[in-house]
Enzyme design. Structure first.
Site, PDB file in Angstrom:
ATOM      1  N   PRO A 217      28.107  47.999  -7.781  1.00 34.28           N
ATOM      2  CA  PRO A 217      27.890  48.753  -9.071  1.00 34.28           C
ATOM      3  C   PRO A 217      26.457  49.299  -9.049  1.00 34.28           C
ATOM      4  CG  PRO A 217      27.375  46.125  -9.103  1.00 34.28           C
ATOM      5  CD  PRO A 217      28.325  46.398  -7.890  1.00 34.28           C
TER       6      PRO A 217
ATOM      7  N   GLU B 217      30.051  68.029  -7.045  1.00 32.84           N
ATOM      8  CA  GLU B 217      31.247  67.667  -5.980  1.00 32.84           C
ATOM      9  C   GLU B 217      31.940  68.839  -5.521  1.00 32.84           C
ATOM     10  OE1 GLU B 217      33.117  65.091  -8.787  1.00 32.84           O
ATOM     11  OE2 GLU B 217      31.473  63.791  -8.857  1.00 32.84           O
TER      12      GLU B 217
ATOM     13  N   GLY C 193      24.012  44.862   5.764  1.00 38.01           N
ATOM     14  CA  GLY C 193      23.060  46.126   5.535  1.00 38.01           C
ATOM     15  C   GLY C 193      22.604  46.753   6.765  1.00 38.01           C
TER      16      GLY C 193
ATOM     17  N   PRO D  46      23.829  50.703   8.513  1.00 38.92           N
ATOM     18  CA  PRO D  46      23.259  52.381   8.508  1.00 38.92           C
ATOM     19  C   PRO D  46      21.996  52.416   9.695  1.00 38.92           C
ATOM     20  CG  PRO D  46      22.787  51.208   6.478  1.00 38.92           C
ATOM     21  CD  PRO D  46      23.946  50.333   7.036  1.00 38.92           C
TER      22      PRO D  46
ATOM     23  N   PHE E 206      25.526  49.992  -2.647  1.00 34.56           N
ATOM     24  CA  PHE E 206      27.076  49.773  -2.625  1.00 34.56           C
ATOM     25  C   PHE E 206      27.406  48.758  -3.758  1.00 34.56           C
ATOM     26  CE2 PHE E 206      26.023  51.160   1.825  1.00 34.56           C
ATOM     27  CZ  PHE E 206      26.993  52.255   1.775  1.00 34.56           C
TER      28      PHE E 206
ATOM     29  N   ARG F 260      37.423  50.651  -0.239  1.00 33.71           N
ATOM     30  CA  ARG F 260      36.110  50.402  -0.014  1.00 33.71           C
ATOM     31  C   ARG F 260      35.337  51.014   0.554  1.00 33.71           C
ATOM     32  NH1 ARG F 260      38.356  47.888  -3.236  1.00 33.71           N
ATOM     33  NH2 ARG F 260      38.340  45.559  -3.868  1.00 33.71           N
TER      34      ARG F 260
ATOM     35  N   TYR G  96      37.920  64.035 -15.043  1.00 32.96           N
ATOM     36  CA  TYR G  96      36.892  63.779 -16.064  1.00 32.96           C
ATOM     37  C   TYR G  96      37.651  63.924 -17.339  1.00 32.96           C
ATOM     38  CZ  TYR G  96      33.217  63.826 -12.357  1.00 32.96           C
ATOM     39  OH  TYR G  96      32.479  63.686 -11.396  1.00 32.96           O
TER      40      TYR G  96
ATOM     41  N   TYR H 199      32.333  51.844   3.524  1.00 34.01           N
ATOM     42  CA  TYR H 199      31.780  50.922   4.912  1.00 34.01           C
ATOM     43  C   TYR H 199      30.791  51.929   5.487  1.00 34.01           C
ATOM     44  CZ  TYR H 199      35.172  47.544   3.653  1.00 34.01           C
ATOM     45  OH  TYR H 199      35.815  46.230   3.245  1.00 34.01           O
TER      46      TYR H 199
ATOM     47  N   TYR I  31      28.431  56.763   5.077  1.00 26.09           N
ATOM     48  CA  TYR I  31      29.862  55.962   4.799  1.00 26.09           C
ATOM     49  C   TYR I  31      30.983  56.568   4.688  1.00 26.09           C
ATOM     50  CZ  TYR I  31      29.421  56.859   0.126  1.00 26.09           C
ATOM     51  OH  TYR I  31      29.148  57.552  -1.236  1.00 26.09           O
TER      52      TYR I  31
ATOM     53  N   HIS J  37      32.123  59.766  -5.539  1.00 30.31           N
ATOM     54  CA  HIS J  37      33.386  60.405  -5.882  1.00 30.31           C
ATOM     55  C   HIS J  37      34.142  61.301  -4.987  1.00 30.31           C
ATOM     56  CE1 HIS J  37      32.283  60.206 -10.731  1.00 30.31           C
ATOM     57  NE2 HIS J  37      32.543  59.190  -9.869  1.00 30.31           N
TER      58      HIS J  37
END
Length: 387
Positions: free
Chosen positions: A380, A140, A268, A271, A378, A204, A98, A206, A189, A88
């Site tokens: 869902p 957050e 992958g 990282p 990454f 997106r 929210y 990354y 990321y 988020h």
């Protein structure tokens, strides 16, 4: 804490809500995005809406959160909430949003459960939602407070664009303005915002594969069915500006001195590459076992960077699995069967979900405690899949 009044209603309806949650989520997104199509611009993914993965993410997170509350009424699932909170922040979500989600989500719940819903059931699920929402808002808020500025999104200029393997590209960027730069931790990321041909902005995430205090480096694999990576590969050139978020993600290199196992598949590896580069930069003496799986040697996006960094570390080794055989490497899919995992090692996994499920299971069977197995998801968040 789930109240005693709500607990029996959640227990009684959880199987039904879990069964219908995918349709509830589909209903919710249709309602919200029909009335607020502007939310596609810089926030929601059009491709993930088309293929249903965003609906799966919402359904999975709410169902797992409710299940956890039933089993542990006095606590919340911190690991799940932390992962969502970081996502988020990378999207610059605000507390007010929210309220928007609540409105359309509970319209969808009332619609899909019209045959059974009562005022008590509605109140109980409202409590579940706001318990989850308030926990995320609190997390957050803490993450935003730790940033170098009050701007989680900022413009960055592309200063280098290089091919990486056969179907990936590495971008190096520098700040385009004077927004203070939040330092990145190894393994984190960024969200990257790109403008689509129709003018809509899509986002997106990354993983950063390298970088310094004033640069960001990320590598993206071409997804022919996606929207963002084709634009990045085809249209974005040196000198162009992209909007990047602050670095996010809580799966980062621990500060200890114990052994590390970095296991990745396909893109992958990013990282893992970031962690390796940070170990080189700090002159680390840690024992490091790098495990990577790829379809073929040429497709390995960060092959040169990772091999060079392994060579620079005095206690690092690398093992490679290839679906298309190559001399000196394992053939087929990665397996820990004949791999000796160092005692007290921390294991980091990144790759497709089935890969991480398999490797996590194998690591557990080999004796690695669950709290020392770390992974980033990454797409869902399929919490019900057992990762």
């Amino acid at each position: 804490m789930l109240s005693p009044q709500s607990l029996p209603f959640i227990e009684a309806t959880l199987p039904l809500v879990g069964e219908r949650m995918p349709q509830i989520a589909k209903n919710f997104y249709h309602r919200m995005l029909t009335i607020h199509p502007e939310l596609f611009d810089g926030l929601f993914s059009r491709s993930n809406q088309r293929n249903g993965t965003q609906q799966q993410a919402l359904a999975g997170s709410i169902a797992v959160f409710a299940t956890y509350l039933v089993q542990n009424p006095d606590t919340t699932p911190e690991a799940m909430l932390s992962r969502i909170a970081h996502k988020h922040v990378s999207l610059s979500i605000t507390p007010e949003q929210y309220d928007v989600v609540y409105k359309y989500l509970f319209e969808a719940i009332a619609d899909e459960l019209s045959d059974v819903i009562t005022a008590d059931i509605a109140a109980a699920w409202t409590e579940v939602y706001w318990l989850m929402a308030h926990a995320l808002i609190k997390m957050e808020k803490g993450l935003y407070a730790g940033l170098a500025s009050d701007k989680p999104l900022a413009p960055w200029i592309v200063v280098k664009k290089e091919a990486a393997g056969t179907d990936a590209v590495t971008f190096t960027l520098e700040p385009a303005d004077d927004t203070p730069v939040t330092p990145a931790l190894p393994g984190q990321y960024v969200s990257v915002t790109a403008v689509m041909p129709d003018g809509i902005r899509q986002v997106r995430q990354y993983s950063l594969s390298a970088g310094t205090a004033t640069t960001r480096v990320f590598t993206t694999k071409l997804d022919a069915d996606g929207e963002v990576s084709p634009v990045l590969h085809r249209d974005v050139q040196v000198g162009d500006t992209l909007i990047l978020s602050v670095p996010c993600g809580d799966i980062t290199l621990d500060a200890g001195t114990g052994p590390l196992v970095l296991a990745s598949a396909g893109i992958g590896c990013t990282p893992s590459a970031s962690i390796l580069r940070s170990l080189v930069d700090t002159g680390s003496k840690r024992e490091v076992l790098v495990l990577h799986a790829e379809s073929n040697l040429e497709r390995w996006a960060l092959r040169d960077q990772m091999n060079e960094d392994v060579a620079l570390l005095e206690a690092a080794e690398l093992e490679l699995w290839l679906e298309i055989p190559s001399e000196g490497h394992h053939e087929g899919f990665m397996s820990l069967e004949n791999v000796t995992i160092p005692e007290d090692a921390s294991v980091y996994l990144c790759g497709p979900l089935p890969f991480m499920q398999s490797l996590r299971s194998q690591a557990l069977k080999s004796g690695v405690p669950a709290d020392r197995i770390h992974y980033e998801i990454f797409g869902p968040d399929l919490w019900l899949a057992g990762v």
